[in-house]
Write a protein that holds these residues in place. Structure first.
Motif, short mmCIF file in Angstrom:
data_model
loop_
_atom_site.label_atom_id
_atom_site.label_comp_id
_atom_site.label_asym_id
_atom_site.label_seq_id
_atom_site.Cartn_x
_atom_site.Cartn_y
_atom_site.Cartn_z
N THR A 261 0.80 -1.22 0.00
CA THR A 261 0.00 0.00 0.00
C THR A 261 0.84 1.28 0.00
O THR A 261 0.33 2.37 -0.24
CB THR A 261 -0.90 0.03 1.24
OG1 THR A 261 -0.06 -0.09 2.40
CG2 THR A 261 -1.89 -1.13 1.23
N ASN B 165 4.83 3.32 -0.86
CA ASN B 165 5.59 3.68 -2.07
C ASN B 165 6.34 2.49 -2.67
O ASN B 165 6.62 2.48 -3.87
CB ASN B 165 6.58 4.80 -1.76
CG ASN B 165 5.85 6.12 -1.56
OD1 ASN B 165 4.69 6.26 -1.96
ND2 ASN B 165 6.51 7.09 -0.93
N ASN B 166 6.65 1.50 -1.85
CA ASN B 166 7.26 0.29 -2.41
C ASN B 166 6.29 -0.35 -3.40
O ASN B 166 6.67 -0.74 -4.51
CB ASN B 166 7.65 -0.66 -1.28
CG ASN B 166 8.61 -1.76 -1.73
OD1 ASN B 166 8.26 -2.93 -1.75
ND2 ASN B 166 9.83 -1.38 -2.10
N ASP C 10 6.28 1.59 -6.66
CA ASP C 10 7.33 1.16 -7.60
C ASP C 10 6.84 -0.05 -8.39
O ASP C 10 7.11 -0.19 -9.59
CB ASP C 10 8.61 0.75 -6.85
CG ASP C 10 9.21 1.88 -6.03
OD1 ASP C 10 8.86 3.05 -6.28
OD2 ASP C 10 10.02 1.59 -5.13
N ARG D 182 -1.92 4.13 -0.30
CA ARG D 182 -2.04 5.29 0.58
C ARG D 182 -2.56 6.48 -0.22
O ARG D 182 -2.06 6.78 -1.31
CB ARG D 182 -0.65 5.61 1.16
CG ARG D 182 -0.73 6.31 2.46
CD ARG D 182 0.61 6.37 3.16
NE ARG D 182 1.74 6.53 2.26
CZ ARG D 182 2.91 5.92 2.42
NH1 ARG D 182 3.10 5.08 3.43
NH2 ARG D 182 3.90 6.12 1.58
N LEU E 209 6.63 -4.44 0.85
CA LEU E 209 7.11 -3.48 1.86
C LEU E 209 8.58 -3.18 1.59
O LEU E 209 9.36 -4.09 1.27
CB LEU E 209 6.99 -4.07 3.27
CG LEU E 209 5.58 -4.36 3.78
CD1 LEU E 209 5.64 -5.21 5.03
CD2 LEU E 209 4.85 -3.06 4.06
N GLY E 210 8.94 -1.93 1.77
CA GLY E 210 10.34 -1.54 1.58
C GLY E 210 10.88 -0.94 2.87
O GLY E 210 10.81 -1.56 3.94
N THR E 211 11.38 0.29 2.75
CA THR E 211 11.99 0.91 3.93
C THR E 211 10.96 1.37 4.95
O THR E 211 11.32 1.81 6.03
CB THR E 211 12.84 2.12 3.50
OG1 THR E 211 12.02 2.99 2.71
CG2 THR E 211 14.06 1.70 2.69
N GLY E 212 9.67 1.29 4.60
CA GLY E 212 8.62 1.75 5.54
C GLY E 212 8.28 0.72 6.61
O GLY E 212 7.49 1.00 7.50
N HIS F 105 8.06 -1.29 9.89
CA HIS F 105 8.41 -1.08 11.30
C HIS F 105 8.07 -2.35 12.06
O HIS F 105 6.93 -2.81 12.01
CB HIS F 105 7.61 0.09 11.89
CG HIS F 105 7.88 1.37 11.18
ND1 HIS F 105 9.10 1.99 11.22
CD2 HIS F 105 7.11 2.12 10.36
CE1 HIS F 105 9.06 3.08 10.48
NE2 HIS F 105 7.86 3.19 9.93
N GLU G 239 7.83 -6.30 13.44
CA GLU G 239 7.44 -7.57 12.79
C GLU G 239 6.38 -7.29 11.71
O GLU G 239 5.52 -6.42 11.89
CB GLU G 239 6.80 -8.49 13.83
CG GLU G 239 7.75 -9.42 14.55
CD GLU G 239 8.31 -10.53 13.67
OE1 GLU G 239 7.54 -11.20 12.98
OE2 GLU G 239 9.54 -10.70 13.68
N ARG H 259 3.05 -7.45 9.98
CA ARG H 259 1.72 -7.70 10.56
C ARG H 259 1.06 -8.92 9.88
O ARG H 259 1.31 -9.17 8.68
CB ARG H 259 0.84 -6.47 10.40
CG ARG H 259 1.28 -5.34 11.35
CD ARG H 259 0.18 -4.31 11.54
NE ARG H 259 -0.03 -3.49 10.35
CZ ARG H 259 0.60 -2.34 10.11
NH1 ARG H 259 1.48 -1.88 10.97
NH2 ARG H 259 0.34 -1.65 9.03
N ASP I 164 13.85 -2.65 -3.72
CA ASP I 164 14.49 -1.90 -2.66
C ASP I 164 14.94 -2.78 -1.49
O ASP I 164 16.12 -2.76 -1.12
CB ASP I 164 13.60 -0.76 -2.15
CG ASP I 164 14.43 0.38 -1.56
OD1 ASP I 164 15.63 0.44 -1.89
OD2 ASP I 164 13.89 1.19 -0.81
#
Ligand SMILES: NC(=O)C1=CN([C@@H]2O[C@H](COP(=O)(O)OP(=O)(O)OC[C@H]3O[C@@H](n4cnc5c(N)ncnc54)[C@H](OP(=O)(O)O)[C@@H]3O)[C@@H](O)[C@H]2O)[C@@H](O)CC1
Ligand SMILES: Nc1ncnc2c1ncn2[C@@H]1O[C@H](COP(=O)(O)OP(=O)(O)O)[C@@H](O)[C@H]1O
Ligand SMILES: [K+]
Length: 489
Positions: A57, A59-60, A63, A87, A125-128, A130, A132, A134, A155
């Motif tokens: 959801t 920015n990863n 891409d 998002r 999911l990339g650098t976002g 946080h 474990e 979900r 990424d």
């Protein structure tokens, strides 16, 4: 040879600065990221035509939508599995909109198992990330990992913490990872590195040279700076005293001494239990060797000391190391301390500016009194904690070894899994000592060069003998190939 390594927060800041300076939207960077992934796929897997993109959801995922659009436009079959609504109001939503506008569709369910893809793209999911992953995302990760197709992660492999290198219980195992703008530290070292598969970087034409970062990634060395003068003599290349090898552990000493010799040191002087002398001299008569009863002082011409390999942990070893290290300290000689030397240091902690400590994760844990799993959650951090506590330069060994001098950290980019065998560490200690003597320097650049050379020789040894069969001694034998490949000219 050395590239900048940046935390995710620094990459995000650079992205914003780039947008401000250039007057362009950050969406342009997302387009470039998607395009870079498209180019990599065409270059690496030109025969592939059926793709599945799993998009998250953020920015990863954005891409991923751009990439899916480009693949469709090139005439390939693309299935896009969406993990949810993008998002709102951001680049990701825009990318998804463009993808849909171009005729692409999204699937909310997994295709049945009979559907085969040439490549799965992990844009979940990339650098976002946080903490474990979900539970909602676990089925997507399982789908990717159970697909039996190669996986390209965009990424960051989903589940890996790009900064620390920790990873979730459910993490994507990538065949290749394409990192954007700059390498992030968590991808380069320890088990997280293995989740990445082959690592690629796309700079997206964003200049990171002005960003302040104390972390670098070493992917080569410039040997031409070390060309030997025609009129060279051995006195220019130092004398390494290698000390170790108690009963039954002569091999460790022999490997370290020979490794130092093959790095181009002027002299190598080995001090060990007398029972190992004939084996050592038979293997390499160019090494000067003596029993360590007589060798209770460092020979005058010593310029570098390598100590601890196969040394033992008894009273004799303790007394010997105590004396050796204080003599070296008085003369400000560099000391490479490994294996049982590190065990001794953990019992008698002290600081010294001119030693190189070479712990693996287990030895690092002992030096700091923390658990091995803690060390593995953030290797860059813990290497710096060891350096701070003990001084000098710390090399935290393992996949993506980290060399830290308190100011900078250099993560190593060479090596092979065939090096995961007893003796490889002894060879490393000898190579570092030999390179310090050969170059006559003591700084993070020469130490991280030696670490890189060691890994590169492992790559050559693996080519020749296969990862299963290669032995620690083969790393030494492969050194001429490293020199030939890199060239002193
Ligand atoms: N920066 C750049 O220069 C460029 C960056 N680019 C790309 O952007 C990526 C970074 O994008 P990003 O910041 O939107 O984060 P991203 O990885 O998509 O994840 C966000 C989503 O994850 C979710 N989420 C968080 N934790 C979670 C968990 N434990 N378990 C489950 N979900 C979790 C979180 O949900 P939330 O916690 O907010 O509810 C949110 O929905 C970067 O890796 C690169 O690919 C490129 O376009 C080129 C330029
Ligand atoms: N999977 C791997 N990839 C790259 N390098 C590795 C790998 N496994 C081990 N090595 C390297 O091999 C060496 C092993 O050292 P160590 O565990 O101390 O062995 P020893 O038994 O010789 O003391 C280290 O330099 C480490 O970085
Ligand atoms: K990803």
């Amino acid at each position: 040879m050395l590239s900048k390594v940046l935390l995710s927060s620094a990459v995000k800041a650079i992205e914003q600065q780039w947008a401000q300076k250039s007057g362009q939207s950050t969406y342009v960077l997302m387009q470039r990221a998607g395009d870079a992934a498209f180019q990599l796929i065409r270059q690496q897997w030109p025969e592939f035509s059926r793709f599945c993109v799993v998009a998250g959801t953020g920015n990863n995922g954005g891409d991923g939508y751009i990439l899916a659009m480009l693949l469709r436009q090139a005439g390939f079959m693309v299935t896009l599995i969406s993990a949810g609504e993008s998002r709102q109001g951001g680049d990701a939503e825009r990318a998804k909109g463009e993808y849909l506008k171009s005729g692409g569709v999204t699937e909310m369910f997994f295709p049945d198992a009979s559907q085969q893809y040439d490549l799965i793209v992990d844009a979940l999911l990339g650098t976002g990330l946080h903490g474990e992953v979900r539970p909602k995302y676990v089925p997507f990760i399982n789908f990717i990992n159970n697909s039996h197709s190669p996986v390209l992660s965009l990424d960051v492999p989903t589940g890996v913490d790009a900064d620390q290198g920790s990873f979730s219980q459910h993490t994507v195992q990538a065949t290749a990872t394409l990192s954007f703008i700059a390498y992030k530290p968590g991808l380069l070292s320890g088990k997280a590195r293995a989740y990445c598969g082959d690592l690629h970087l796309a700079s997206l034409d964003v200049d990171v040279s002005s960003s302040q970062s104390a972390m670098e990634y070493r992917q080569g060395i410039r040997l031409s700076q070390y060309r030997r003068d025609l009129a060279s003599h051995k006195g220019l290349f130092g004398c390494v005293s290698v000390v170790g090898g108690s009963n039954g552990m002569g091999g460790a000493l022999i490997l370290a001494a020979e490794a130092a010799a093959y790095m181009g040191a002027g002299w190598v002087m080995a001090s060990t239990d007398t029972q190992h002398l004939s084996a050592l001299l038979t293997r390499n008569p160019a090494i000067m060797a003596r029993g360590w009863d007589e060798a209770d002082s460092l020979v005058e011409k010593t310029t570098v000391v390598v100590a601890g390999t196969g040394m033992g942990r008894n009273e004799f070893a303790t007394r010997y190391l105590e004396k050796l290290v204080s003599q070296a300290q008085q003369r400000r000689l560099p000391v490479v301390l490994d294996a049982d030397g590190l065990f001794w240091l953990a019992q008698q902690p002290r600081e010294y500016d001119y030693w190189v400590l070479t712990p693996h994760d287990g030895e690092a844990a002992r030096l700091l009194g923390v658990s091995v799993s803690e060390i593995q959650t953030d290797r860059v951090h813990w290497a710096s904690v060891i350096q701070k506590k003990y001084g000098g330069i710390c090399v935290l060994k393992g996949l993506g070894s980290i060399t830290c001098d308190g100011q900078r950290s250099v993560i190593n980019g060479s090596g092979d899994a065939g090096m995961a065998k007893a003796g490889s560490g002894d060879v490393l200690a000898g190579m570092i000592g030999g390179w310090l003597a050969r170059t006559g320097r003591f700084d993070i650049d020469v130490v991280s060069e030696a670490v890189w050379i060691h890994g590169r020789s492992g790559e050559f040894a693996a080519l020749r003998f296969y990862p299963e069969s290669m032995q620690a001694g083969d790393l030494i034998a492969a050194l001429p190939e490293v020199w030939r490949d890199q060239s002193f000219d």
